[in-house]
Write an enzyme that holds these catalytic residues in place. Structure first.
Site, PDB file in Angstrom:
ATOM      1  N   GLU A 322      48.628  51.019  23.963  1.00 43.41           N
ATOM      2  CA  GLU A 322      48.450  51.033  22.505  1.00 43.41           C
ATOM      3  C   GLU A 322      49.389  52.105  21.959  1.00 43.41           C
ATOM      4  O   GLU A 322      49.245  53.286  22.261  1.00 43.41           O
ATOM      5  CB  GLU A 322      47.001  51.364  22.168  1.00 43.41           C
ATOM      6  CG  GLU A 322      45.967  50.440  22.809  1.00 43.41           C
ATOM      7  CD  GLU A 322      45.872  49.092  22.110  1.00 43.41           C
ATOM      8  OE1 GLU A 322      46.395  48.972  20.983  1.00 43.41           O
ATOM      9  OE2 GLU A 322      45.268  48.166  22.688  1.00 43.41           O
ATOM     10  N   GLU A 740       2.049  48.252  55.162  1.00 43.02           N
ATOM     11  CA  GLU A 740       1.538  47.154  55.988  1.00 43.02           C
ATOM     12  C   GLU A 740       1.667  45.875  55.170  1.00 43.02           C
ATOM     13  O   GLU A 740       1.099  45.753  54.085  1.00 43.02           O
ATOM     14  CB  GLU A 740       0.080  47.409  56.365  1.00 43.02           C
ATOM     15  CG  GLU A 740      -0.173  48.738  57.070  1.00 43.02           C
ATOM     16  CD  GLU A 740       0.237  48.711  58.534  1.00 43.02           C
ATOM     17  OE1 GLU A 740       0.449  47.607  59.076  1.00 43.02           O
ATOM     18  OE2 GLU A 740       0.335  49.800  59.150  1.00 43.02           O
TER      19      GLU A 740
END
Length: 1358
Positions: A322, A740
């Site tokens: 730019e 578990e």
């Protein structure tokens, strides 16, 4: 002479004739160029005018320099003109491609302008650039000549000429009535390219300009490109968009991010406005860009942009420039814009020559291999060679491994290619033809085969919403039980298919030698990113509990397939370093059976030990020997800074949290200090699993079992001594729970999809908890660097955590207000009050000031540090820091060449021949000498490895490695021989090894007791045969302190080591290798001796132990000592095996050199088959000593005139002493932290300084002495005057006394005779005081500090 004169005359005449003949042609070119490019004012040209100007310039240019062509037409039929500029263009031929063929070895650069029609600044700027290049080449401008002789430049002045014709001059914001941004069909050309993150392929029919550009790029091998725009002043680089397409703020990093930043800075740094980073555009005055550059997506998201297309699909590195705040600046501003951008344009074009370049050729025919793939290790972006086999790969300065791959040829890798600033390094490849399988895939040599993005969005929130119906993530499809080989293939497959976010590694082996695999998933795999927490899942610890194993494989598939498309997964991977171990017990799994509900077959490992009862425990002694799986995991957990973890089991449905046992060994609630945190962590998992949260999981198996909300305290459920989760919490910074997953341990395969669906949300939600609580950095107030191992303490919670290598820490906490304290050795602690919310984490940084550093108000301490501007010094410091970082030494070993692992024991004869072989094969870096002979006249060899062997370099640290003091422990001997060969073999091949050898004097003494070694026998694990020398003397008891008087009675081996090694007093560090255990001892072995520098000695021992995979665990596990526990694997010698006369004690006391003793293994003389694994275990530790010897304090002492002062006494922490070497140098190793240094030299005023020693870098001091100007506390002039007068009076008095006493002299002769008899004894006493006692004759100098100036000195890196 006359003949020479005639020859010179003829040459001069010929030179003048050439000048006359050539001058008109050169002048004609200059005039032609000047005529074509007059110094007229810059202005905007409409399409027809622009075409005429370009044709005139191409016609006026010197022959072979310019060519004008069109790559296609716009919607309205306007030509898309390109001007090609390069020297040596051949004449145009009929039928060739527009613009002509590429030139071999000449890189192609393109600049594209006016893509948005209302941003036309590039049109006049590129035209003026072309005119200046033509004129400069014709006029002999050196820079332009170099550029056009080596670069193939293409200028496309307007990609959108239709839009330009509609745009209006002065329209700065793109708001003009005529528009002009889009092409004539209303399409934004910079949103019309195929995009890697786009939802669909773009329609190219309405954009003939884009089609033309894509076709042109496909016909060429452009290497570098600039896309010139307007609307701001900044250089933007890829990627321009991200998978999430957030409008702004997402750093979307390409694989070549470093290269793109380098290119963008090259343009911005030459632009007077851009380099400030402050464009000050109207309406955006606050917008800033650091260094004038920005990542495209971080600025704003651009889908379908041209720069990303160049990189992803065309091998071309393009950035977007730019150029001005005003999109269509007035004509009056064009000259200023040219002046702003001229140097930037030239500098940017020149960047095409950085990196590495060369040719890839057939080794048989020499023909160039077109489309050869060029792979750079560690950069997931390949390029291909041109039609002549020529390639050019842009790279920033550094060291690289580059591979050339062509179908039908054997790949070739060139290692350690050094890329420097400026011109590219030339590297050619010669490939041997071969027959390759049809399925050959270059991805095995590279990190990636498909474009992908690395993005850094905003931090992950702990409670991110579940994916909405708008986006459905891809679910796993691979639901089956994976035996080890199947699992291994699965893991390798995903590591190969998703290399940008995965890394497959092993932490060790099981009893049956199966790998304990871990899959790392991260946006930057293999690297700890400062501030990013690390998380782990472990499955299948019990071999018959298999659900966790399969869920973790599902999770790997889910994360890989959804990264970049699913926001939740992408955020997790971007902000968390995830480690997944699917199976900790692969041996047990192979024994277990599908359908097992509650059995135990396969539960334990192959040695039949329960791994979840095998960890050291806080309440009970674990009698079972530590198993290889346990040891491997413990080492793994000590290696990475894990914050949160879960251990996946089966047999129930509940989340179990610490503590797992208690002192009484009964089922009772055993609360940890962080009980509230653990409950929250457990709930985060159970809440997402409906059945688990209900709390009654296995009614048919355990009808009375109930867990409120699906969680439980471990010990309250049942006692588990030796569990892994408690060990995590107590011995690392990691919080672990045990989950578990179901009542059935080994369910049928068809049930696996159900388990995934039940646990998917839980697995993701639990991972997010790693971002809860407080995190941040602990920094040094002076240099702003992170402090390693600083302690983070929370008031009322007795569980501190420590910082990692960048000073980063993470402390999990529940919602509330806390007082948090950061402390570190050598620093004043800092306490802050912190409010922790219910979501996400709070960043809290601490800056600590060093203790005892006092600076008066208004005064700044002077830093007496040497000049560190030498780039070689800086480069070496960076190397030391890199090697000290996580995985630094692993990277060195991975990039090293040659297998030097020992496979047999060498006899004395073989050892001698091996050392001579090293000396003869590497004469430039080795020197072989004999220190002396043993009792049986065997040589005690010493091999020096250095870039200047046998030359004095006092400024370089010197390290010695010694082995074989006990002949029955020869492992150390073989390790040192392998180390020597490794260093020699990698010199000039491995950059790190080369620099270490160039900067270190390495002395290797592999066998101190060759006679004992000849007596010892292999596999004598406990045998003492050969322990002593041929006289039966244990040499490690022969280094007694009264060496000066009784040196003649020493054993010859001891005497040789003392005289020719230790008493040289020029070593900085000594490492002695022995056998009989697995630990490191530090001085002193003498229990009555006080270690003045204990922290330093212990630190050095710890460095060795911490780099060994097992030693630092502190459990040698030797026979008859299975319960021995050595914290950290390090212990003071006298606390382990006290004795007098040890070599390490003598080295410290009389050699002024710290020495540690490494015990390489429990067996003194293990079988030769164990040598390769012993080398693998110790090589990293041995190399760590070569790195460590460069740390501590490097100093230089001189007076104010600049004269170096040698033999000055350097007193450290009021105890340890060293002496300056020739040139005033000294070097001493010290533990990280603050240390005091006193410097004393005769005739100079004593100096006191303080220095801060870092863990990863050397520190330096520069001491300048003042001349001593006071004597006995009085002014020097007064003392000298009084002394002169006193001396005169003394002489006069002496004369009188002599006259009076001369008569009586005969009576005193006998008395003086007796006095002389005691003279020798007196001198011996004085000598012993000056060498062996702390209270030497100089001791008063260290106590009298009344008139010295106290200086506080901060360290600086070299």
């Amino acid at each position: 002479m006359a003949c020479a004169a005639r020859g010179f005359g003829r040459a001069l005449l010929l030179l003048l004739l050439c000048a006359v003949l050539l001058r008109p042609a050169r002048a004609a070119h200059i005039k032609k160029a000047e005529a074509a490019a007059p110094d007229e004012a810059l202005r905007y040209l409409h399409s027809a005018e622009l075409g005429e100007a370009l044709r005139a310039l191409a016609a006026a240019a010197p022959p072979g320099l310019a060519r004008l062509f069109s790559i296609g037409d716009s919607v309205e039929g306007r030509p898309l003109w390109v001007l090609r500029l390069t020297a040596g263009l051949p004449p145009e031929r009929d039928g060739e491609e527009p613009g002509g063929a590429a030139l071999p070895g000449r890189p192609q650069v393109k600049l594209v302008g006016n893509m948005h029609g209302d941003e036309p600044l590039a049109r006049p700027l590129l035209l003026r650039l072309a005119q200046e290049l033509v004129r400069g080449w014709a006029g002999g401008d050196a820079r332009i000549g170099r550029l056009l002789n080596s670069t193939d430049l293409y200028l496309l002045l307007s990609l959108n000429p239709d839009g330009f014709e509609r745009a209006q001059e002065g329209d700065c914001g793109g708001d003009g009535a005529g528009g002009g941004r889009e092409n004539s069909r209303g399409r934004d050309l910079n949103r019309s390219f195929p995009d890697q993150f786009g939802a669909a392929e773009p329609d190219l029919e309405p954009v003939p300009e884009v089609r033309a550009l894509i076709a042109w790029m496909s016909r060429n091998k452009f290497l570098l490109s600039g896309n010139l725009h307007g609307g701001s002043v900044v250089a933007s680089y890829p990627y321009d968009d991200s998978p999430t397409h957030k409008p702004t703020g997402v750093y979307s990093k390409s694989a070549d991010d470093e290269v793109f930043r380098y290119l963008a800075k090259a343009y911005a740094s030459h632009h007077p406005i851009m380099r400030t980073g402050k464009p000050n555009c109207p309406g955006e005055e606050r917008e800033t860009f650091q260094d004038g550059i920005t990542n495209g997506a971080q600025w704003y998201d651009v889908e379908g942009g041209m720069q990303d297309y160049n990189y992803v699909w065309a091998n071309c590195f393009e950035i977007t420039l730019e150029l001005s705040c005003c999109k269509y600046p007035p004509t009056s501003e064009l000259q200023q814009e040219w002046e702003n951008n001229r140097d930037s344009l030239l500098a940017f074009i020149e960047q095409v020559h950085i990196g590495v370049k060369g040719f890839v050729r057939d080794a048989i025919t020499g023909a160039g291999l077109e489309n050869a793939t060029i792979v750079v290790a560690g950069i997931a972006h390949n390029i291909t060679a041109g039609r002549f086999g020529d390639y050019h790969r842009l790279l920033v300065p550094g060291t690289y491994n580059v591979t050339a791959v062509v179908m039908g040829y054997t790949p070739v890798t060139r290692e350690n290619i050094e890329v420097k600033e400026g011109a590219a390094t030339e590297v050619d490849f010669s490939l041997q033809p071969t027959v390759m399988p049809a399925s050959f895939n270059v991805t095995q040599f590279t990190a990636t085969s498909a474009p992908a993005s690395t993005i850094t969005p905003t931090p992950v929130q702990a409670e991110a919403p579940s994916p909405t119906s708008l986006h459905q993530p891809i679910q796993p499809m691979d639901f089956r039980h994976h035996h080890f080989s199947d699992m291994e293939i699965f893991l390798r497959r995903y590591a190969n298919e998703y290399p940008k976010i995965t890394r497959l590694y092993s932490v060790g082996k099981s009893v049956e030698l199966r790998e304990l695999y871990v899959m790392e998933i991260s946006d930057n795999p293999g690297v700890h990113e400062a501030g990013e927490p690390e998380f782990k899942y472990i499955g299948n610890m019990h071999g018959n509990e298999v659900v966790g194993r399969e869920l973790l494989l599902n999770l790997i598939e889910y994360l890989c397939k959804n990264f970049g498309t699913d926001p939740e997964v992408t955020d997790l991977v971007q902000n968390t370093r995830i480690h997944i171990m699917p199976s900790m017990n692969p041996d047990g799994y192979e024994k277990s059976q599908e359908g097992d509900r509650g059995g135990t077959v396969g539960r334990n490992n192959s040695n039949n030990y329960d791994l979840n009862r095998n960890f050291p425990d806080q309440f009970v002694h674990v009698a079972d020997p530590p198993q290889p799986e346990t040891l491997a995991v413990m080492t793994w957990l000590k290696t990475y800074p894990f914050v949160l973890s879960a251990n996946l089991h089966g047999g129930s449905l509940v989340v179990n949290y610490p503590f797992d046992d208690d002192e009484q060994g009964i089922a009772i609630y055993s609360k940890s200090p962080d009980d509230a945190v653990f409950q929250q962590l457990a709930l985060s998992y159970s809440k997402e699993n409906t059945k688990m949260y209900q709390g009654s999981p296995c009614k048919d198996m355990y009808p009375t079992e109930y867990f409120p909300h699906g969680i439980t305290n471990g010990a309250q459920w049942y006692n588990v001594p030796g569990g892994m989760q408690d060990w995590n919490y107590l011995h690392t910074n990691c919080f672990e729970v045990t989950i578990e997953l179901g009542c059935v341990k080994y369910p049928k395969a068809e049930e696996l999809p159900k388990y995934w669906e039940q646990n998917r949300r839980s697995l993701l939600q639990f991972m997010k908890q790693v971002h809860r609580g407080v995190w941040g950095f602990v920094l040094d107030a002076v240099d702003g660097r992170g402090i390693l191992n600083a302690t983070i303490s929370v008031a009322d919670i007795n569980h501190p955590v420590t910082t990692y290598k960048d000073g980063d820490y993470w402390r999990l906490l529940v919602q509330g207000t806390y007082k948090i304290t950061a402390s570190a050795r050598g620093y004043d602690p800092v306490t802050k009050t912190v409010e922790v919310g219910s979501k996400g984490g709070v960043q809290v940084n601490f800056t600590l000031s060093r203790t005892d550093i006092k600076v008066e108000e208004g005064k700044v301490p002077v830093l007496n540090t040497p000049d560190t501007s030498d780039p070689n010094e800086k480069e070496f410091e960076t190397l030391i820091k890199d090697l000290s970082a996580e995985n630094g030494l692993e990277r060195l070993l991975l990039t090293s060449s040659g297998n030097v692992a020992p496979y047999r024991y060498r006899s004395y004869k073989d050892l001698s021949e091996f050392l001579r072989g090293l000396y003869l094969n590497y004469p430039h870096i080795t020197n072989l000498t004999s220190l002396g002979q043993s009792v049986e006249f065997r040589q005690i060899w010493s091999l020096e490895i250095s870039n200047k062997p046998n030359q004095s370099e006092p400024e370089e640290p010197k390290i010695r490695f010694v082995a074989g003091i006990h002949g029955n422990a020869p492992v150390g001997t073989e390790l040192l021989l392998s180390l020597a060969e490794f260093l020699c073999m990698n010199y000039k091949k491995n950059t790190a090894v080369t620099k270490l050898i160039d900067r270190t004097r390495i002395v290797i003494v592999p066998s101190l007791n060759p006679d004992g070694r000849e007596m010892a026998q292999e596999r004598g694990c406990t045998s003492k045969t050969g322990h002593t020398n041929a006289h039966g003397r244990d040499l490690d008891t022969d280094f007694t302190s009264n060496y000066s008087r009784y040196l003649g009675t020493r054993e010859p081996e001891t005497k040789a080591i003392m005289e020719n090694l230790i008493l040289k007093q020029d070593f900085s560090l000594s490492v002695a290798l022995d056998g009989g255990s697995l630990l490191v001892t530090y001085p002193y072995d003498n229990p009555s001796q006080t270690a003045e520098n204990k922290e330093t000695l212990k630190h050095l021992a710890s460095v060795y132990a911490n780099n060994h995979p097992l030693m630092h665990l502190g459990q040698p596990g030797c026979p008859n000592k299975s319960d021995e526990n050595i914290p950290g694997g390090v212990i003071r010698g006298s606390e382990w095996h006290s004795h007098l006369g040890s070599m390490k004690d003598f080295s410290v006391t009389f050699g002024h050199c710290p020495e540690i003793t490494v015990y390489t293994g429990c067996c003194y003389f293990p079988s030769a088959g164990q040598l390769p694994s012993l080398w693998a275990e110790h090589r990293k530790s041995l190399l760590s000593m070569l790195v460590e010897v460069h740390k501590g304090v490097h100093g230089f002492v001189q007076d104010k005139s600049g004269k170096a002062i040698s033999k000055a006494i350097i007193v450290l922490n009021e105890g340890l002493r060293v002496y300056t070497k020739e040139g005033g140098y000294f070097h001493v190793l010290l533990a990280p932290g603050l240390h005091s240094i006193s410097a004393v030299a005769e005739g100079y005023q004593q100096k006191h300084v303080k220095v801060f020693v870092r863990h990863d870098a050397p520190s330096s001091v520069f001491i300048v002495f003042d001349t001593e100007n006071r004597i006995f506390g009085l002014p020097r002039e007064l003392v000298v005057t009084v002394a002169g007068a006193s001396m005169s009076a003394l002489v006069l008095t002496a004369c009188i006394i002599w006259c009076v006493c001369s008569i009586k002299s005969n009576r005193h002769k006998d008395g003086f005779h007796r006095l002389r008899q005691h003279h020798d004894d007196y001198e011996d006493e004085i000598r012993m005081m000056s060498t062996g006692s702390k209270k030497s004759l100089l001791s008063h100098e260290f106590q009298d500090e009344t008139d010295t100036e106290e200086e506080t000195l901060y360290s600086s890196k070299h």
